[in-house]
Motif scaffolding. Structure first.
Motif, PDB file in Angstrom:
ATOM      1  N   ASP A 170       1.006  -1.477  -0.180  1.00 28.14           N
ATOM      2  CA  ASP A 170       0.127   0.113  -0.117  1.00 28.14           C
ATOM      3  C   ASP A 170       0.937   1.257  -0.136  1.00 28.14           C
ATOM      4  OD1 ASP A 170      -1.920   2.014   0.229  1.00 28.14           O
ATOM      5  OD2 ASP A 170      -2.763   0.916   1.981  1.00 28.14           O
TER       6      ASP A 170
ATOM      7  N   SER B 115      -2.411  -7.091  -4.041  1.00 28.07           N
ATOM      8  CA  SER B 115      -2.904  -5.901  -3.877  1.00 28.07           C
ATOM      9  C   SER B 115      -1.907  -5.240  -3.721  1.00 28.07           C
ATOM     10  CB  SER B 115      -3.362  -6.047  -2.144  1.00 28.07           C
ATOM     11  OG  SER B 115      -4.142  -4.911  -2.713  1.00 28.07           O
TER      12      SER B 115
ATOM     13  N   GLY C 124      -0.384   4.314  -1.188  1.00 26.04           N
ATOM     14  CA  GLY C 124      -0.779   5.183  -2.183  1.00 26.04           C
ATOM     15  C   GLY C 124      -0.935   6.147  -1.755  1.00 26.04           C
TER      16      GLY C 124
ATOM     17  N   ASN D  82      -0.912  -0.459  -4.276  1.00 29.67           N
ATOM     18  CA  ASN D  82      -2.005   0.855  -4.721  1.00 29.67           C
ATOM     19  C   ASN D  82      -0.898   1.141  -4.961  1.00 29.67           C
ATOM     20  OD1 ASN D  82      -3.417   2.731  -3.943  1.00 29.67           O
ATOM     21  ND2 ASN D  82      -3.830   2.810  -1.716  1.00 29.67           N
TER      22      ASN D  82
ATOM     23  N   ASN E 225      -4.245  -0.507  -7.420  1.00 27.39           N
ATOM     24  CA  ASN E 225      -5.671   0.427  -7.226  1.00 27.39           C
ATOM     25  C   ASN E 225      -4.166   1.879  -8.106  1.00 27.39           C
ATOM     26  OD1 ASN E 225      -6.335   3.722  -6.708  1.00 27.39           O
ATOM     27  ND2 ASN E 225      -6.516   2.960  -4.655  1.00 27.39           N
TER      28      ASN E 225
ATOM     29  N   ASP F 256      -5.478  -6.695  -6.902  1.00 24.69           N
ATOM     30  CA  ASP F 256      -6.399  -5.481  -6.585  1.00 24.69           C
ATOM     31  C   ASP F 256      -5.154  -4.571  -7.118  1.00 24.69           C
ATOM     32  OD1 ASP F 256      -7.569  -3.273  -6.033  1.00 24.69           O
ATOM     33  OD2 ASP F 256      -8.419  -3.883  -4.004  1.00 24.69           O
TER      34      ASP F 256
END
Length: 582
Positions: free
Chosen positions: A112, A136, A114, A138, A162, A160
């Motif tokens: 992650d 995943s 992000g 991001n 993003n 996933d």
């Protein structure tokens, strides 16, 4: 319409307008409630001697974070421990391009990053080295380009991705994603370079369950490539328009075969009543956002065929009283947003049978006291927005029997202190917006029975030091806004013990001094503090040192400079990420 405004409301971009059917009041001028929920990844405070004793694992991770430059690789550690170290470095903003190298080939599952500063193509080698373990990633807000995205092709188990606000990714970059057939979620908000032709790369992502293309203006005509994504449950194409192009009725035709769709957002498109007819077969559709679309009440004929429909947003559409009798067909609705439409009390007559409604937004509609009589049977109602309507004190008597009400917005209405007494028996109310100049200390006194209040907005109300004494009854308050101009340090004494507060807005009270900061220094749970337009000086900033959770500080029009706040930030408030003056 309604009372004279004490502040101009900002009705701009609202990505969460469907939430509870309530227009997001956090975007109003002068308010910073968004800060309570915006920052989702706070650094863990594991400083020894403060608060609860950390676990041995936490101490080890904290020590690793301190000595990160000493480690060349974590690949020999168990994956769960390496994942925690990575997360802590990100949350504390200690991860750099150099320290990232220690995580190469660590088989991490979730990365992650992000909005993390500095992420670019140079990071992609380590990211892709996680290989088939990576599930995943991001990269929202990063400087990743099409070339960097190519690296993800070796991560065949990715589920996933993003890529919101990744402005350097184009149609060519989407081609690299097309090989990731296990993807179930793809988010690609705010990208102006992807075109309808480029969307052909999505046709092979047959396992997609969630697709977010909000504010991608070039995709008109590209939805035809989604016809084979039969597992799709959530599709967001909100605000996908430019001055010359937009999503139209023709774009709705390919969606008619996506029978597993449960959530569809097409706000601010050119979709009309005719386009809505293509949605009749979506029997699982439970959430539909049509905000800003040129639909009328005639579309309710088509929507009545959607037996699972529970949440409907018709904000800023062309809905009038004409044809409003068809609202009675939507008996399964739980959330209905009709704000900024030309409807009157005559429309509310047809909502008597919507007994499942839990949220109703009538912001800026031509609703008056008589119309509220039609709401008395909506016993499940929890959230009610009446802001900027013609509702006055007399109409509130119709709400007295709605015992499940938790949130009521009466800002910019004609409600007075006398009317607020009719709410005194609604003990379930947790959030109350009373932004109206005619509300005074007496009105606040009438609400002392509402002991469950967590959010109280008195932005434009005329509250004085004397009135603040009634706030002592609201021990659960998390958000409080009093910007009346009538407070002094003496009134703040009644606020200093509200230990549950996470947001406090006392702006525009020009007589507050440094003493106010001293009084509230014990409110260590504060995330956001606004004391703008006051007599606060740089000398008073020392009282804020105990507020380690503070992330937003507004002191505009005070005798404080940006450098003063930056010094406080560097020495005592490491979590402060937003401040004014800046």
């Amino acid at each position: 319409m309604g009372s004279a405004c004490s502040r101009k409301r900002d009705q701009l971009d609202n990505e969460d307008s469907l939430h509870r059917g309530v227009t997001r009041i956090y975007c109003k001028s002068g308010s910073s409630k968004w800060l309570v929920t915006t920052f989702s990844k706070p650094a863990v405070d594991m400083q020894r001697g403060k608060g609860q004793c950390p676990s041995l694992m936490e101490l080890c991770i904290y020590k690793t974070r301190e000595d990160i430059d000493r480690y060349k690789t974590f690949s020999m550690l168990p994956r769960d421990i390496t994942q925690q170290i990575f997360n802590e470095l990100v949350n504390s903003h200690c991860l750099t391009e150099v320290s990232l190298q220690a995580f190469k080939d660590c088989a991490l599952q979730d990365l992650d990053l992000g909005e993390y500063p500095g992420v670019n193509d140079n990071w992609m080698g380590v990211i892709s080295s996680q290989g088939s373990s990576l599930l995943s990633v991001n990269l929202a807000g990063s400087d990743i380009t099409d070339s960097g995205l190519m690296c993800l092709r070796v991560c065949g188990n990715l589920q996933d991705i993003n890529l919101n606000c990744c402005y350097q990714i184009s149609d060519y970059g989407l081609q690299h994603i097309s090989a990731l057939s296990n993807l179930t979620s793809l988010s690609f908000r705010r990208n102006g370079t992807v075109t309808a032709q480029g969307m052909s790369a999505l046709a092979g992502l047959v396992n997609l369950v969630k697709l977010d293309l909000e504010k991608c203006p070039g995709i008109h005509g590209g939805l035809v490539h989604l016809r084979g994504l039969t597992k799709l449950e959530s599709l967001n194409i909100n605000w996908c328009k430019t001055t010359t192009d937009a999503i139209t009725d023709a774009d709705m035709m390919p969606l008619s075969v996506l029978t597993n769709l449960e959530k569809l957002q097409i706000s601010c498109s050119k979709v009309t009543d005719a386009g809505i007819t293509h949605l009749k077969g979506l029997q699982k559709l439970s959430i539909l956002n049509l905000e800003g679309c040129p639909v009328t009440a005639a579309c309710l004929d088509s929507l009545s065929a959607l037996v699972a429909l529970q949440c409907l947003n018709l904000t800023r559409c062309n809905v009038t009283d004409d044809g409003s009798e068809k609202f009675s067909l939507l008996r399964n609705l739980k959330v209905l947003n009709l704000s900024f439409n030309e409807i009157t009390d005559a429309c509310l007559v047809h909502m008597k049978g919507l007994t499942n409604l839990e949220s109703l937004n009538l912001d800026s509609c031509r609703i008056g006291d008589d119309g509220l009589a039609n709401l008395t049977g909506l016993q499940q109602l929890k959230f009610l927005v009446l802001s900027d309507t013609e509702v006055g004190s007399n109409g509130l008597r119709h709400l007295s029997g709605l015992i499940n009400l938790e949130s009521v917005d009466l800002s910019f209405t004609e409600v007075t202190d006398v009317g607020l007494r009719k709410l005194a028996g609604l003990s379930s109310i947790k959030s109350l917006n009373l932004d109206a100049r005619q509300i005074t200390d007496a009105g606040l006194a009438a609400l002392t029975t509402l002991t469950q209040l967590t959010d109280l907005d008195l932005f434009g109300a005329r509250i004085t030091d004397s009135g603040t004494s009634y706030l002592r009854n609201f021990k659960n308050l998390r958000c409080l806004q009093i910007c009346s101009g009538g407070l002094t340090d003496a009134g703040v004494k009644n606020i200093k013990d509200l230990s549950s507060l996470s947001l406090l807005n006392l702006s525009q009270n020009c007589n507050l001094t440094d003493k106010t900061l001293e009084l509230i220094s014990g409110l260590t749970g504060l995330v956001s503090l606004n004391v703008s337009s006051s007599r606060i000086t740089a000398a008073g900033l020392r009282h804020l040192k105990p507020m380690k959770n503070l992330r937003s500080l507004s002191l505009d029009s005070c005798k404080v400079t940006a450098n003063d706040i930056k010094k406080l930030q560097s020495s005592d408030l490491p979590n402060l990420v937003c401040f004014r003056p800046e």
